[in-house]
Scaffold this motif. Structure first.
Motif, PDB file in Angstrom:
ATOM      1  N   PRO A 106      23.374  17.552 -42.148  1.00 31.66           N
ATOM      2  CA  PRO A 106      22.583  16.339 -41.910  1.00 31.66           C
ATOM      3  C   PRO A 106      22.896  15.205 -42.882  1.00 31.66           C
ATOM      4  N   LYS A 107      23.441  15.548 -44.049  1.00 25.14           N
ATOM      5  CA  LYS A 107      23.802  14.495 -45.003  1.00 25.14           C
ATOM      6  C   LYS A 107      24.952  13.624 -44.503  1.00 25.14           C
ATOM      7  N   ALA A 108      25.651  14.087 -43.436  1.00 30.22           N
ATOM      8  CA  ALA A 108      26.754  13.300 -42.889  1.00 30.22           C
ATOM      9  C   ALA A 108      26.255  11.977 -42.303  1.00 30.22           C
ATOM     10  N   LEU A 109      24.984  11.932 -41.961  1.00 30.96           N
ATOM     11  CA  LEU A 109      24.436  10.702 -41.403  1.00 30.96           C
ATOM     12  C   LEU A 109      24.216   9.644 -42.480  1.00 30.96           C
ATOM     13  N   GLU A 110      24.054  10.071 -43.723  1.00 28.14           N
ATOM     14  CA  GLU A 110      23.749   9.131 -44.803  1.00 28.14           C
ATOM     15  C   GLU A 110      24.861   8.102 -45.021  1.00 28.14           C
ATOM     16  N   PRO A 111      26.131   8.521 -45.165  1.00 19.05           N
ATOM     17  CA  PRO A 111      27.179   7.503 -45.347  1.00 19.05           C
ATOM     18  C   PRO A 111      27.348   6.610 -44.124  1.00 19.05           C
ATOM     19  N   TYR A 112      27.059   7.140 -42.945  1.00 19.20           N
ATOM     20  CA  TYR A 112      27.111   6.301 -41.744  1.00 19.20           C
ATOM     21  C   TYR A 112      26.036   5.222 -41.809  1.00 19.20           C
ATOM     22  N   LEU A 113      24.806   5.628 -42.159  1.00 16.06           N
ATOM     23  CA  LEU A 113      23.700   4.664 -42.236  1.00 16.06           C
ATOM     24  C   LEU A 113      23.838   3.739 -43.444  1.00 16.06           C
ATOM     25  N   ASP A 114      24.723   4.074 -44.370  1.00 18.92           N
ATOM     26  CA  ASP A 114      25.057   3.158 -45.467  1.00 18.92           C
ATOM     27  C   ASP A 114      26.140   2.170 -45.031  1.00 18.92           C
ATOM     28  N   GLU A 115      27.051   2.654 -44.191  1.00 21.11           N
ATOM     29  CA  GLU A 115      28.197   1.838 -43.766  1.00 21.11           C
ATOM     30  C   GLU A 115      27.792   0.736 -42.790  1.00 21.11           C
ATOM     31  N   VAL A 116      27.071   1.087 -41.758  1.00 28.77           N
ATOM     32  CA  VAL A 116      26.745   0.110 -40.709  1.00 28.77           C
ATOM     33  C   VAL A 116      25.955  -1.086 -41.252  1.00 28.77           C
ATOM     34  N   PRO A 117      24.956  -0.882 -42.117  1.00 25.75           N
ATOM     35  CA  PRO A 117      24.184  -2.037 -42.618  1.00 25.75           C
ATOM     36  C   PRO A 117      24.924  -2.922 -43.618  1.00 25.75           C
ATOM     37  N   LEU A 118      26.206  -2.645 -43.870  1.00 28.02           N
ATOM     38  CA  LEU A 118      26.965  -3.530 -44.743  1.00 28.02           C
ATOM     39  C   LEU A 118      27.054  -4.937 -44.147  1.00 28.02           C
ATOM     40  N   ASP A 127      21.141  -5.653 -36.467  1.00 31.11           N
ATOM     41  CA  ASP A 127      20.030  -5.196 -37.309  1.00 31.11           C
ATOM     42  C   ASP A 127      19.027  -4.395 -36.480  1.00 31.11           C
ATOM     43  N   GLU A 128      18.770  -4.856 -35.266  1.00 35.09           N
ATOM     44  CA  GLU A 128      17.826  -4.145 -34.386  1.00 35.09           C
ATOM     45  C   GLU A 128      18.378  -2.787 -33.988  1.00 35.09           C
ATOM     46  N   THR A 129      19.672  -2.723 -33.732  1.00 31.30           N
ATOM     47  CA  THR A 129      20.297  -1.451 -33.368  1.00 31.30           C
ATOM     48  C   THR A 129      20.259  -0.473 -34.531  1.00 31.30           C
ATOM     49  N   VAL A 130      20.475  -0.967 -35.734  1.00 34.32           N
ATOM     50  CA  VAL A 130      20.403  -0.110 -36.929  1.00 34.32           C
ATOM     51  C   VAL A 130      19.000   0.469 -37.071  1.00 34.32           C
ATOM     52  N   VAL A 132      16.936   1.131 -34.690  1.00 32.90           N
ATOM     53  CA  VAL A 132      16.822   2.178 -33.669  1.00 32.90           C
ATOM     54  C   VAL A 132      17.471   3.468 -34.157  1.00 32.90           C
ATOM     55  N   LEU A 133      18.645   3.352 -34.772  1.00 34.13           N
ATOM     56  CA  LEU A 133      19.341   4.541 -35.268  1.00 34.13           C
ATOM     57  C   LEU A 133      18.591   5.182 -36.431  1.00 34.13           C
ATOM     58  N   GLU A 134      18.018   4.375 -37.290  1.00 35.45           N
ATOM     59  CA  GLU A 134      17.249   4.913 -38.414  1.00 35.45           C
ATOM     60  C   GLU A 134      16.014   5.655 -37.927  1.00 35.45           C
ATOM     61  N   LEU A 135      15.390   5.136 -36.882  1.00 34.03           N
ATOM     62  CA  LEU A 135      14.235   5.826 -36.294  1.00 34.03           C
ATOM     63  C   LEU A 135      14.668   7.137 -35.645  1.00 34.03           C
ATOM     64  N   ALA A 136      15.849   7.123 -35.026  1.00 38.47           N
ATOM     65  CA  ALA A 136      16.360   8.344 -34.406  1.00 38.47           C
ATOM     66  C   ALA A 136      16.655   9.401 -35.463  1.00 38.47           C
ATOM     67  N   ALA A 137      17.036   8.964 -36.654  1.00 36.42           N
ATOM     68  CA  ALA A 137      17.325   9.917 -37.732  1.00 36.42           C
ATOM     69  C   ALA A 137      16.067  10.641 -38.185  1.00 36.42           C
ATOM     70  N   THR A 138      14.927   9.963 -38.114  1.00 31.84           N
ATOM     71  CA  THR A 138      13.666  10.581 -38.526  1.00 31.84           C
ATOM     72  C   THR A 138      12.989  11.319 -37.381  1.00 31.84           C
ATOM     73  N   ASN A 139      13.306  10.904 -36.160  1.00 34.39           N
ATOM     74  CA  ASN A 139      12.734  11.554 -34.982  1.00 34.39           C
ATOM     75  C   ASN A 139      13.810  11.640 -33.908  1.00 34.39           C
ATOM     76  N   LEU A 154      28.939   1.935 -30.952  1.00 32.68           N
ATOM     77  CA  LEU A 154      28.794   0.487 -30.782  1.00 32.68           C
ATOM     78  C   LEU A 154      28.284  -0.183 -32.053  1.00 32.68           C
ATOM     79  N   ALA A 155      27.347   0.458 -32.729  1.00 31.82           N
ATOM     80  CA  ALA A 155      26.792  -0.131 -33.948  1.00 31.82           C
ATOM     81  C   ALA A 155      27.854  -0.251 -35.035  1.00 31.82           C
ATOM     82  N   LEU A 156      28.649   0.795 -35.211  1.00 32.72           N
ATOM     83  CA  LEU A 156      29.687   0.727 -36.236  1.00 32.72           C
ATOM     84  C   LEU A 156      30.767  -0.272 -35.850  1.00 32.72           C
ATOM     85  N   GLN A 157      31.137  -0.301 -34.569  1.00 32.65           N
ATOM     86  CA  GLN A 157      32.120  -1.286 -34.124  1.00 32.65           C
ATOM     87  C   GLN A 157      31.619  -2.701 -34.395  1.00 32.65           C
TER      88      GLN A 157
END
Length: 205
Positions: A106-118, A127-130, A132-139, A154-157
């Motif tokens: 599950p820690k693999a999601l952390e660098p992804y969620l650090d990368e996209v909000p750059l 920002d809205e898509t991020v 959504v993804l952060e909410l999906a990470a918690t639920n 799409l978010a990373l692209q």
């Protein structure tokens, strides 16, 4: 025709930047990039393999009859494009692999969620898509399966294009791919899209 070419350019630019980012993880020895590579590999395979047949089909239409005859290289591309989602692992296998990574590491999601909000604060659609993804990470029930993997791609692209491509490219990508201002068929970008600037970006590469 310019609208179609601009739309195809967005697909090319987004796929290329995603591929380059994934390749960069192979040249890194950090734990974050190792985890990011483990997650992005199936995400990238899933998304680019799904997009390739549509892109090749539209490119064939742009060429007309010359793109159909066997003397041209396009018929081979057209036949082989769907095979990417077979020999690289079927779409369902790639989605299952993403889910496996998120379950076992599950820690693999952390660098992804650090990368996209750059690219945070530049485009509210990203920002809205991020969020959504952060909410999906918690639920995880909020976003699963192909919907989750597609949104991650799409978010990373979008983030990569905002950081590394001209504003005309990233703005049209976010408007069409994230905000849904798109048919979605090629050649249906919003009226605000600068098709000439987007095409110029491809020609300058």
């Amino acid at each position: 025709m310019a609208d179609v070419l601009a739309d195809l350019t967005l697909e090319w630019a987004a796929a290329a930047h995603l591929g380059f980012r994934l390749a960069a993880t192979a040249d890194s020895d950090t734990e974050d990039d190792r985890l990011l590579s483990r997650l992005l590999t199936p995400v990238s395979k899933f998304w680019n393999c799904k997009r390739a047949p549509a892109v090749v089909g539209e490119a064939m239409e742009c060429l007309g009859g010359n793109g159909y005859i066997e003397e041209h290289q396009m018929p081979r591309y057209y036949r082989e494009a769907p095979l990417n989602a077979i020999w690289e692992g079927t779409s369902n296998m790639m989605v299952t692999d993403v889910e496996r990574v998120l379950r076992k590491e599950p820690k693999a999601l952390e660098p992804y969620l650090d990368e996209v909000p750059l690219a945070h604060g530049v485009d509210p659609r990203l920002d809205e898509t991020v969020t959504v993804l952060e909410l999906a990470a918690t639920n995880p029930a909020n976003l699963t399966g192909r919907r989750l993997v597609s949104t991650m791609a799409l978010a990373l692209q979008a983030s990569l294009l905002i950081r590394h491509a001209p504003a005309a490219v990233s703005d049209a990508f976010c408007a069409s791919r994230l905000a849904g201002d798109w048919a979605p068929t090629f050649g249906t970008l919003p009226a605000s899209a600068d098709a000439d600037a987007i095409i110029d970006y491809a020609q300058l590469r």
